[in-house]
Design a protein around this motif. Sequence first.
Motif, PDB file in Angstrom:
ATOM      1  N   ASN A 216      51.018  37.666  53.139  1.00  0.00           N
ATOM      2  CA  ASN A 216      50.923  39.100  52.863  1.00  0.00           C
ATOM      3  C   ASN A 216      51.921  39.557  51.808  1.00  0.00           C
ATOM      4  O   ASN A 216      51.722  40.571  51.135  1.00  0.00           O
ATOM      5  N   SER A 217      53.002  38.814  51.654  1.00  0.00           N
ATOM      6  CA  SER A 217      54.041  39.193  50.694  1.00  0.00           C
ATOM      7  C   SER A 217      53.810  38.636  49.295  1.00  0.00           C
ATOM      8  O   SER A 217      54.595  38.882  48.389  1.00  0.00           O
ATOM      9  N   SER A 218      52.726  37.885  49.095  1.00  0.00           N
ATOM     10  CA  SER A 218      52.502  37.237  47.809  1.00  0.00           C
ATOM     11  C   SER A 218      52.187  38.257  46.718  1.00  0.00           C
ATOM     12  O   SER A 218      51.652  39.336  46.974  1.00  0.00           O
ATOM     13  N   PHE A 219      52.502  37.894  45.469  1.00  0.00           N
ATOM     14  CA  PHE A 219      52.223  38.781  44.341  1.00  0.00           C
ATOM     15  C   PHE A 219      50.728  39.006  44.183  1.00  0.00           C
ATOM     16  O   PHE A 219      50.284  40.088  43.807  1.00  0.00           O
ATOM     17  N   MET A 220      49.938  37.978  44.484  1.00  0.00           N
ATOM     18  CA  MET A 220      48.491  38.115  44.386  1.00  0.00           C
ATOM     19  C   MET A 220      47.998  39.258  45.271  1.00  0.00           C
ATOM     20  O   MET A 220      47.172  40.074  44.858  1.00  0.00           O
ATOM     21  N   SER A 221      48.535  39.360  46.479  1.00  0.00           N
ATOM     22  CA  SER A 221      48.119  40.413  47.394  1.00  0.00           C
ATOM     23  C   SER A 221      48.560  41.784  46.903  1.00  0.00           C
ATOM     24  O   SER A 221      47.857  42.779  47.073  1.00  0.00           O
ATOM     25  N   SER A 222      49.733  41.854  46.253  1.00  0.00           N
ATOM     26  CA  SER A 222      50.280  43.146  45.848  1.00  0.00           C
ATOM     27  C   SER A 222      49.562  43.765  44.662  1.00  0.00           C
ATOM     28  O   SER A 222      49.693  44.961  44.415  1.00  0.00           O
ATOM     29  N   GLN A 223      48.790  42.983  43.914  1.00  0.00           N
ATOM     30  CA  GLN A 223      48.128  43.525  42.730  1.00  0.00           C
ATOM     31  C   GLN A 223      46.979  44.465  43.078  1.00  0.00           C
ATOM     32  O   GLN A 223      46.630  45.336  42.288  1.00  0.00           O
ATOM     33  N   GLY A 224      46.377  44.270  44.243  1.00  0.00           N
ATOM     34  CA  GLY A 224      45.293  45.141  44.653  1.00  0.00           C
ATOM     35  C   GLY A 224      44.002  44.872  43.894  1.00  0.00           C
ATOM     36  O   GLY A 224      43.933  44.038  42.986  1.00  0.00           O
ATOM     37  N   TRP A 225      42.968  45.621  44.265  1.00  0.00           N
ATOM     38  CA  TRP A 225      41.645  45.423  43.665  1.00  0.00           C
ATOM     39  C   TRP A 225      41.613  45.818  42.194  1.00  0.00           C
ATOM     40  O   TRP A 225      40.949  45.181  41.379  1.00  0.00           O
ATOM     41  N   THR A 226      42.325  46.881  41.835  1.00  0.00           N
ATOM     42  CA  THR A 226      42.318  47.315  40.439  1.00  0.00           C
ATOM     43  C   THR A 226      42.974  46.260  39.549  1.00  0.00           C
ATOM     44  O   THR A 226      42.484  45.962  38.450  1.00  0.00           O
ATOM     45  N   GLY A 227      44.076  45.688  40.024  1.00  0.00           N
ATOM     46  CA  GLY A 227      44.705  44.603  39.280  1.00  0.00           C
ATOM     47  C   GLY A 227      43.793  43.398  39.160  1.00  0.00           C
ATOM     48  O   GLY A 227      43.736  42.741  38.110  1.00  0.00           O
ATOM     49  N   ALA A 228      43.058  43.102  40.232  1.00  0.00           N
ATOM     50  CA  ALA A 228      42.112  41.982  40.192  1.00  0.00           C
ATOM     51  C   ALA A 228      41.014  42.238  39.179  1.00  0.00           C
ATOM     52  O   ALA A 228      40.588  41.322  38.454  1.00  0.00           O
ATOM     53  N   ALA A 229      40.525  43.484  39.092  1.00  0.00           N
ATOM     54  CA  ALA A 229      39.474  43.823  38.134  1.00  0.00           C
ATOM     55  C   ALA A 229      39.973  43.686  36.696  1.00  0.00           C
ATOM     56  O   ALA A 229      39.237  43.242  35.808  1.00  0.00           O
ATOM     57  N   LEU A 230      41.224  44.063  36.458  1.00  0.00           N
ATOM     58  CA  LEU A 230      41.819  43.880  35.132  1.00  0.00           C
ATOM     59  C   LEU A 230      41.866  42.406  34.763  1.00  0.00           C
ATOM     60  O   LEU A 230      41.513  42.019  33.638  1.00  0.00           O
ATOM     61  N   MET A 231      42.283  41.559  35.697  1.00  0.00           N
ATOM     62  CA  MET A 231      42.350  40.127  35.430  1.00  0.00           C
ATOM     63  C   MET A 231      40.964  39.530  35.220  1.00  0.00           C
ATOM     64  O   MET A 231      40.773  38.638  34.382  1.00  0.00           O
ATOM     65  N   LEU A 232      39.970  40.034  35.962  1.00  0.00           N
ATOM     66  CA  LEU A 232      38.592  39.581  35.758  1.00  0.00           C
ATOM     67  C   LEU A 232      38.147  39.891  34.331  1.00  0.00           C
ATOM     68  O   LEU A 232      37.538  39.051  33.661  1.00  0.00           O
ATOM     69  N   ARG A 233      38.444  41.106  33.876  1.00  0.00           N
ATOM     70  CA  ARG A 233      38.048  41.494  32.517  1.00  0.00           C
ATOM     71  C   ARG A 233      38.695  40.580  31.482  1.00  0.00           C
ATOM     72  O   ARG A 233      38.025  40.094  30.555  1.00  0.00           O
ATOM     73  N   ARG A 234      39.981  40.317  31.636  1.00  0.00           N
ATOM     74  CA  ARG A 234      40.661  39.442  30.673  1.00  0.00           C
ATOM     75  C   ARG A 234      40.117  38.019  30.713  1.00  0.00           C
ATOM     76  O   ARG A 234      39.984  37.360  29.670  1.00  0.00           O
ATOM     77  N   PHE A 235      39.814  37.552  31.911  1.00  0.00           N
ATOM     78  CA  PHE A 235      39.252  36.205  32.051  1.00  0.00           C
ATOM     79  C   PHE A 235      37.897  36.114  31.365  1.00  0.00           C
ATOM     80  O   PHE A 235      37.613  35.155  30.641  1.00  0.00           O
ATOM     81  N   MET A 236      37.046  37.123  31.557  1.00  0.00           N
ATOM     82  CA  MET A 236      35.743  37.123  30.908  1.00  0.00           C
ATOM     83  C   MET A 236      35.878  37.161  29.388  1.00  0.00           C
ATOM     84  O   MET A 236      35.110  36.517  28.663  1.00  0.00           O
ATOM     85  N   GLN A 237      36.863  37.886  28.894  1.00  0.00           N
ATOM     86  CA  GLN A 237      37.078  37.936  27.453  1.00  0.00           C
ATOM     87  C   GLN A 237      37.519  36.583  26.914  1.00  0.00           C
ATOM     88  O   GLN A 237      37.221  36.229  25.765  1.00  0.00           O
ATOM     89  N   ASN A 238      38.236  35.805  27.735  1.00  0.00           N
ATOM     90  CA  ASN A 238      38.611  34.448  27.331  1.00  0.00           C
ATOM     91  C   ASN A 238      37.413  33.512  27.313  1.00  0.00           C
ATOM     92  O   ASN A 238      37.331  32.608  26.485  1.00  0.00           O
ATOM     93  N   CYS A 239      36.490  33.703  28.253  1.00  0.00           N
ATOM     94  CA  CYS A 239      35.354  32.780  28.416  1.00  0.00           C
ATOM     95  C   CYS A 239      34.203  33.076  27.464  1.00  0.00           C
ATOM     96  O   CYS A 239      33.468  32.162  27.073  1.00  0.00           O
ATOM     97  N   LEU A 240      33.997  34.338  27.153  1.00  0.00           N
ATOM     98  CA  LEU A 240      32.800  34.768  26.446  1.00  0.00           C
ATOM     99  C   LEU A 240      33.159  35.547  25.184  1.00  0.00           C
ATOM    100  O   LEU A 240      34.171  36.232  25.151  1.00  0.00           O
ATOM    101  N   PRO A 241      32.323  35.437  24.114  1.00  0.00           N
ATOM    102  CA  PRO A 241      31.093  34.653  24.013  1.00  0.00           C
ATOM    103  C   PRO A 241      31.374  33.144  24.050  1.00  0.00           C
ATOM    104  O   PRO A 241      32.463  32.705  23.715  1.00  0.00           O
ATOM    105  N   ASN A 242      30.337  32.380  24.412  1.00  0.00           N
ATOM    106  CA  ASN A 242      30.442  30.928  24.519  1.00  0.00           C
ATOM    107  C   ASN A 242      29.219  30.310  23.882  1.00  0.00           C
ATOM    108  O   ASN A 242      28.134  30.880  23.919  1.00  0.00           O
TER     109      ASN A 242
END
Length: 301
Positions: free
Chosen positions: A195-221
């Motif tokens: 529960n104390s991990s940084f991953m947990s503290s980022q929340g859903w909005t932080g996860a969505a930001l990371m998803l967007r950046r990851f997709m920008q790294n992957c695509l276009p392909n």
Amino acid sequence: MTRKISLLVPLFNSSRYLDRLKHDIDHQTRPFDEVVMHDDGSTDDTIEKAAELGFRVIRGGPQKRQSHARNRLLAAATSSFVHFHDHDDSIHPQFVERMLTACSSNSVAICHFAKTTPSERFIFGHDFTNDYNLVFNNFVHVNAMVVCKDLARSVSGFDEDLTLCEEKDFLFKILRQGALVTIVPELLAEWRIQNSSFMSSQGWTGAALMLRRFMQNCLPNDSRETTELALEYALRSAWDYYYACPETIIELRQMFRYLSKHGLHPRNGLGKKSAVLIRSIGPVAALRLRRALSKNVFAIA
């Protein structure tokens, strides 16, 4: 040729975990050839404890998170193969012995692993394949990987702008580089979520930001098949994030705009009805409508 392997461990306020980690390292049936740790600006006695146990520690700071630490460790490694490992997770006593036999140049070996939360335990690995499904239809934690050092360096290691999805991004890059994948079908690794991990503290909005950046790294392909897998992953994840937290829509809208700008329109991954809906009104409106309808159904039930 004798295969050699370096254990690379990022540290941050890790003092309470180091005795167990030392035990696991010392009880390998085939020892690591090198153990290197990186301290990311700890505020406890991590550095002193690690030195007391005989570990080699690279001093960092101020805190720059795990991807930066892993990249510094990768630069310092001297063995042909590297294994990145989280400070608070155990290492199976036969990990090195089993994994090294699956390693070759330009390769990544991946074993089954357990994901443990305070309330549940899941096993990852039974559906592992050796293609991009590893990235987009599965999750592979670094604790379950041994990678050719030269291969990892050829893709510049981990993206330091990612605090989630960095393992997916790393695996995607080495696969795109032509990595040979060997699946070791044994439960040899563990990933503990606290529960104390940084991953947990980022929340859903932080996860969505990371998803967007990851997709920008992957695509276009260049690969049509890989692109379709990535787009389906983007849409499934967007639904999970938005359903859990409507505020993620800001980041998700930016992701869909980026994809649209490059002629990429995710439609599949949420069922045939959703695909038709997305074609008609777009992904953002479709997610909102889908959530409203599902909430109403659950309310009636």
